[in-house]
Write a protein that holds these residues in place. Structure first.
Motif, PDB file in Angstrom:
ATOM      1  N   LEU A 227     117.328 -28.065  86.262  1.00  0.00           N
ATOM      2  CA  LEU A 227     117.333 -29.725  85.563  1.00  0.00           C
ATOM      3  C   LEU A 227     116.747 -29.865  84.347  1.00  0.00           C
ATOM      4  N   PHE A 228     115.464 -29.257  84.448  1.00  0.00           N
ATOM      5  CA  PHE A 228     114.543 -29.422  83.373  1.00  0.00           C
ATOM      6  C   PHE A 228     114.952 -28.426  82.068  1.00  0.00           C
ATOM      7  N   GLU A 229     115.497 -27.316  82.508  1.00  0.00           N
ATOM      8  CA  GLU A 229     115.987 -26.376  81.372  1.00  0.00           C
ATOM      9  C   GLU A 229     117.273 -27.007  80.696  1.00  0.00           C
ATOM     10  N   LYS A 230     118.008 -27.849  81.394  1.00  0.00           N
ATOM     11  CA  LYS A 230     119.096 -28.418  80.907  1.00  0.00           C
ATOM     12  C   LYS A 230     118.656 -29.450  79.863  1.00  0.00           C
ATOM     13  N   ARG A 231     117.945 -30.539  80.113  1.00  0.00           N
ATOM     14  CA  ARG A 231     117.424 -31.247  79.634  1.00  0.00           C
ATOM     15  C   ARG A 231     116.658 -30.839  78.309  1.00  0.00           C
ATOM     16  N   PHE A 232     115.798 -29.923  78.600  1.00  0.00           N
ATOM     17  CA  PHE A 232     114.885 -29.401  77.475  1.00  0.00           C
ATOM     18  C   PHE A 232     115.651 -28.875  76.443  1.00  0.00           C
ATOM     19  N   ALA A 237     118.012 -29.171  70.987  1.00  0.00           N
ATOM     20  CA  ALA A 237     119.376 -28.799  70.201  1.00  0.00           C
ATOM     21  C   ALA A 237     119.691 -30.059  69.430  1.00  0.00           C
ATOM     22  N   ASP A 238     119.020 -31.292  69.813  1.00  0.00           N
ATOM     23  CA  ASP A 238     119.211 -32.469  68.961  1.00  0.00           C
ATOM     24  C   ASP A 238     117.845 -32.797  68.186  1.00  0.00           C
ATOM     25  N   ASN A 239     117.172 -31.527  67.940  1.00  0.00           N
ATOM     26  CA  ASN A 239     116.042 -31.841  67.127  1.00  0.00           C
ATOM     27  C   ASN A 239     114.964 -32.822  67.698  1.00  0.00           C
ATOM     28  N   ARG A 240     114.769 -32.857  68.824  1.00  0.00           N
ATOM     29  CA  ARG A 240     113.741 -33.893  69.421  1.00  0.00           C
ATOM     30  C   ARG A 240     112.882 -33.164  70.269  1.00  0.00           C
ATOM     31  N   PRO A 241     111.989 -32.175  69.556  1.00  0.00           N
ATOM     32  CA  PRO A 241     110.978 -31.378  70.336  1.00  0.00           C
ATOM     33  C   PRO A 241     109.875 -32.339  71.121  1.00  0.00           C
ATOM     34  N   ASP A 242     109.759 -33.470  70.536  1.00  0.00           N
ATOM     35  CA  ASP A 242     108.769 -34.373  71.471  1.00  0.00           C
ATOM     36  C   ASP A 242     109.207 -34.734  72.777  1.00  0.00           C
ATOM     37  N   GLU A 243     110.554 -35.213  72.726  1.00  0.00           N
ATOM     38  CA  GLU A 243     111.233 -35.527  74.035  1.00  0.00           C
ATOM     39  C   GLU A 243     111.256 -34.239  74.860  1.00  0.00           C
ATOM     40  N   ALA A 244     111.517 -32.955  74.402  1.00  0.00           N
ATOM     41  CA  ALA A 244     111.475 -31.845  75.233  1.00  0.00           C
ATOM     42  C   ALA A 244     110.242 -31.720  75.954  1.00  0.00           C
ATOM     43  N   TYR A 245     109.273 -31.841  75.101  1.00  0.00           N
ATOM     44  CA  TYR A 245     107.852 -31.781  75.688  1.00  0.00           C
ATOM     45  C   TYR A 245     107.620 -32.741  76.780  1.00  0.00           C
ATOM     46  N   LYS A 261     106.250 -23.875  89.391  1.00  0.00           N
ATOM     47  CA  LYS A 261     105.352 -23.041  88.068  1.00  0.00           C
ATOM     48  C   LYS A 261     105.554 -21.749  88.486  1.00  0.00           C
ATOM     49  N   PRO A 262     105.398 -20.824  89.416  1.00  0.00           N
ATOM     50  CA  PRO A 262     105.588 -19.350  89.415  1.00  0.00           C
ATOM     51  C   PRO A 262     106.941 -18.870  88.725  1.00  0.00           C
ATOM     52  N   ASP A 263     108.208 -19.541  88.731  1.00  0.00           N
ATOM     53  CA  ASP A 263     109.367 -19.015  87.903  1.00  0.00           C
ATOM     54  C   ASP A 263     109.251 -19.681  86.530  1.00  0.00           C
ATOM     55  N   MET A 264     108.185 -20.422  86.133  1.00  0.00           N
ATOM     56  CA  MET A 264     108.295 -21.178  84.822  1.00  0.00           C
ATOM     57  C   MET A 264     107.382 -20.041  83.902  1.00  0.00           C
ATOM     58  N   ARG A 265     106.877 -19.229  84.205  1.00  0.00           N
ATOM     59  CA  ARG A 265     105.851 -18.559  83.441  1.00  0.00           C
ATOM     60  C   ARG A 265     106.652 -17.807  82.144  1.00  0.00           C
ATOM     61  N   GLU A 266     107.601 -17.166  82.455  1.00  0.00           N
ATOM     62  CA  GLU A 266     108.356 -16.229  81.505  1.00  0.00           C
ATOM     63  C   GLU A 266     108.947 -17.426  80.537  1.00  0.00           C
ATOM     64  N   ILE A 267     109.572 -18.299  80.778  1.00  0.00           N
ATOM     65  CA  ILE A 267     109.976 -19.394  79.624  1.00  0.00           C
ATOM     66  C   ILE A 267     109.002 -20.128  79.342  1.00  0.00           C
ATOM     67  N   GLY A 268     108.171 -20.204  80.071  1.00  0.00           N
ATOM     68  CA  GLY A 268     106.931 -21.250  79.801  1.00  0.00           C
ATOM     69  C   GLY A 268     106.131 -20.476  78.292  1.00  0.00           C
ATOM     70  N   GLN A 269     106.013 -19.247  78.386  1.00  0.00           N
ATOM     71  CA  GLN A 269     105.507 -18.500  76.964  1.00  0.00           C
ATOM     72  C   GLN A 269     106.381 -18.836  76.040  1.00  0.00           C
ATOM     73  N   VAL A 270     107.860 -18.715  76.080  1.00  0.00           N
ATOM     74  CA  VAL A 270     108.543 -19.025  75.095  1.00  0.00           C
ATOM     75  C   VAL A 270     108.591 -20.517  74.521  1.00  0.00           C
ATOM     76  N   MET A 271     108.383 -21.570  75.436  1.00  0.00           N
ATOM     77  CA  MET A 271     108.056 -22.838  75.001  1.00  0.00           C
ATOM     78  C   MET A 271     106.867 -23.143  74.104  1.00  0.00           C
ATOM     79  N   ILE A 272     105.821 -22.323  74.823  1.00  0.00           N
ATOM     80  CA  ILE A 272     104.359 -22.248  74.031  1.00  0.00           C
ATOM     81  C   ILE A 272     104.387 -21.887  72.834  1.00  0.00           C
TER      82      ILE A 272
END
Length: 678
Positions: A227-232, A237-245, A261-272
């Motif tokens: 659900l987080f991935e979907k909203r993020f 996509a709507d150019n609202r990075p602050d909302e994504a954060y 958290k354990p399953d977020m590390r890979e996509i977490g690095q992408v976000m960072i």
């Protein structure tokens, strides 16, 4: 001739003695001692003893064997007491709360009470009454739960599970637990179907209603992550990075974050990496406010995920912020701005010795000026030489110094007056040598002395002594033979003479009255912040008596023992000082909140330098008090950056331009297997 037959009962040394009479009295006599009853109780054979004894007496009536039946009643009473205690203990063991016992347990207890009543009616009746009261409470709780269940909407799954659990517990009826388990299974199936259909919001709602278990936690974590991935992804996509954060921050604050958290590390690095890229781009364009926000978001993500922050990506921005801090330092007038900027550097590159050392210096410097300066002027006083006004002012000063030393700094009146004289010589009219002034006047300081003369009559002993005893004199008149038969009385007797004495008594009464008006003044504006007045009174009384001597009675002259007028007024002055000090403490404490409020108002108008200085003082006082100053520090950083960059007031700010950096698309789900080619 009597013959005795002893019958032994092998139960923990229990002996049941039966005596059979001869033909002149053929009925058996059953004797059971208290020791035998206690032995039966210890061996758990009390009920058997009662049954055997009752069987021996089955062919008799109470009128013919009253003593035997009395022993049977004694056994029954002890048996009933033991069994009733066991029933109460069982009810207590299964009690859901102090006043709530499952209804099935009460039903069993009621059956036991009927049996106990056969052994001893009084004990059985008392137990039945307790069970009846408990049954009413449990029935009321059961009915209330049924009513709540009937009123629940269809989608109130969590509440329905809770009600079914309560119904099962209160009633002891397994059908309610069966209903609950069936509902749990249905909700789990619905959640799985919703997740499969990508209806993640519904899946989350259903899973949140389920009881906690390892499998449910795993399912919740997966749905929350997806659900987080979907909203993020939607926010990016709507150019609202602050909302994504903000979606990430909400996820990291969720109770099940450690499961996610354990399953977020890979996509977490992408976000960072993405937010670091946004910050780097903004830094290159000189948009340091946006760069700060995005780089801090990247840093917070890294911290929450336990990943390393991209320090190299932060370096260009940190170098620019450090240069702004150095500029503020060189100006010599902006320690608060420098402190805020160095806090930002420390957040992005923690552990730099040159930064942390300078932060400590600035914290100490600002802490030295943060407390509000307060002085008291001499209170006007009509009392003359006693100088009660000075005592009031000194008492208030001492109270504030002891009560709120972190909020205010006391400027002694002599020091304040010296500063004012210097200002007067320069022609300055400002009061700003301090922040607050406390002024006032002694309105009244007096002692009312009254005397009331009375006359008191007392019954006193004026003479004591001995005299011949009339009884002894009469005894002497008896004959010798009479005297031999009567013991001689004492030859003398004691006596005392009582008389009424009247003396003059004067009741002395002193009533001290002290009244003060005072004002708390904002020395910068001259505005009266808090006017008030206080009046206190105290009363003392004693009496004086004249001296009297009459015969053996002596009453010494006594003077009334009362404090002097000055002592009374000094006591009132101290009491009033403490009362005024308490009221002023309420007004002057929590200066960190006052500073923060002023800083927020200044920032809203675009006065960021003033906001920075005020917020730095708010943080300094909070740190002196050992409070959590993290939120104040964040505001200080924001104000310092805004001031350094010359940003407009918040109402004039425009939304940032989002650079054309490739947006990541988060997806932690494993790829679905492709069908084999035919």
């Amino acid at each position: 001739m009597k013959s005795r037959i002893n019958q032994l009962v092998p139960a923990m040394s229990l002996v049941l003695g039966l005596s059979v009479l001869t033909a002149c009295a053929p009925a058996p006599v059953v004797t059971v001692t208290d020791e035998q009853i206690n032995a039966a109780q210890d061996a758990g054979e009390l009920e058997r003893l009662y049954r055997d004894t009752a069987q021996q007496l089955a062919t008799f009536d109470r009128q013919s064997r009253p003593q035997d039946f009395a022993r049977l009643d004694a056994i029954g009473k002890q048996l009933a007491s033991v069994k009733a205690a066991q029933v109460r203990a069982r009810m207590q063991r299964f009690a859901l709360s102090e006043d709530l016992i499952p209804m099935n347990i009460l039903a069993e207890a009621a059956s036991d009470a009927e049996q106990i009543r056969g052994w001893n009616a009084a004990i059985g009746d008392a137990l039945s009454e307790e069970i009846s009261l408990a049954r009413k409470a449990s029935q009321a709780a059961f009915d209330e739960a049924l009513n709540r269940q009937a009123a629940l909407p269809d989608d109130a799954h969590r509440e329905r599970l809770a009600v079914l659990q309560q119904l099962a517990a209160v009633s002891g009826d397994p059908s309610y637990e069966n209903q609950r388990m069936a509902l749990v299974q249905s909700l789990a199936q619905q959640a799985a179907a919703a997740k499969e259909a990508e209806n993640l919001e519904q899946a989350k709602e259903l899973l949140d209603a389920l009881p906690d278990s390892a499998n449910t936690r795993q399912q919740r974590a997966e749905v929350d992550r997806r659900l987080f991935e979907k909203r993020f992804n939607k926010a990016l996509a709507d150019n609202r990075p602050d909302e994504a954060y903000q979606h990430f921050a909400a996820l990291a604050a969720a109770p099940n974050w450690n499961d996610i958290k354990p399953d977020m590390r890979e996509i977490g690095q992408v976000m960072i990496d993405y937010f670091s890229a946004l910050g780097s781009d903004a830094t290159g364009k000189g948009q340091l406010a946006d760069a700060k926000r995005w780089l801090l978001q990247a840093s917070h993500m890294a911290g929450a995920l336990g990943l390393d922050a991209p320090r190299e990506a932060f370096k260009p921005f940190v170098d620019k912020v450090k240069a702004l801090a150095d500029k503020a330092r060189k100006s010599g007038k902006r320690p608060a701005q420098e402190l805020g900027l160095l806090y930002l550097v420390d957040q992005l590159q923690p552990g730099r010795g040159d930064v942390t050392g300078r932060i400590n210096e600035l914290q100490n410097e600002i802490a030295a000026i943060a407390p509000r300066e307060v002085s008291t002027t001499a209170f006007r006083d009509p009392s003359g030489d006693y100088k009660f006004g000075d005592k009031i002012a000194a008492g208030i000063t001492q109270y504030l110094f002891k009560s709120i030393p972190q909020d205010v700094r006391i400027i002694e009146r002599e020091q304040y007056e010296a500063i004012k004289r210097e200002q007067d010589l320069r022609g300055a009219s400002s009061l700003t040598s301090v922040d607050y002034l406390i002024t006032g006047s002694v309105l009244e300081a007096k002692v009312e002395d009254t005397q009331q003369k009375n006359r008191r009559t007392m019954r006193v002993v004026t003479e004591t002594g001995t005299r011949p005893n009339p009884a002894y004199l009469e005894w002497l008149k008896l004959t010798e033979s009479q005297q031999d038969r009567i013991k001689a009385p004492a030859e003398t007797e004691n006596y005392e003479t009582r008389e009424d004495v009247s003396i003059n008594v004067t009741i002395h009464r002193k009533v001290g009255i002290f009244s003060v008006s005072y004002r708390l003044i904002d020395a910068h504006s001259g505005k009266v912040i808090f006017p008030d007045s206080v009046t206190e009174s105290i009363e003392f009384s004693d009496e004086s008596t004249e001296g009297v001597q009459l015969g053996d009675f002596t009453l010494d002259f006594k003077l009334a023992d009362l404090p002097s007028d000055v002592e009374i007024l000094n006591e009132l002055a101290a009491k009033i000082s403490e009362e005024i000090g308490g009221k002023l403490t309420e007004r002057l404490s929590r200066q960190e909140e006052a500073y923060a409020s002023l800083a927020t108002a200044a920032a809203s108008e675009g006065h960021y330098l003033k906001a920075t200085e005020l917020m730095a003082r708010a943080e300094a006082i909070a740190l002196r008090k050992g409070l959590d100053a993290s939120e104040l520090r964040e505001h200080l950083i924001n104000h310092a950056v805004a001031d350094s960059l010359g940003l407009p007031a918040p109402r004039e700010l425009v939304a940032p331009t989002i650079p054309a950096i490739e947006k990541p698309v988060l997806n932690t789900r494993p790829a679905q297997p492709q069908p084999a080619a035919e």
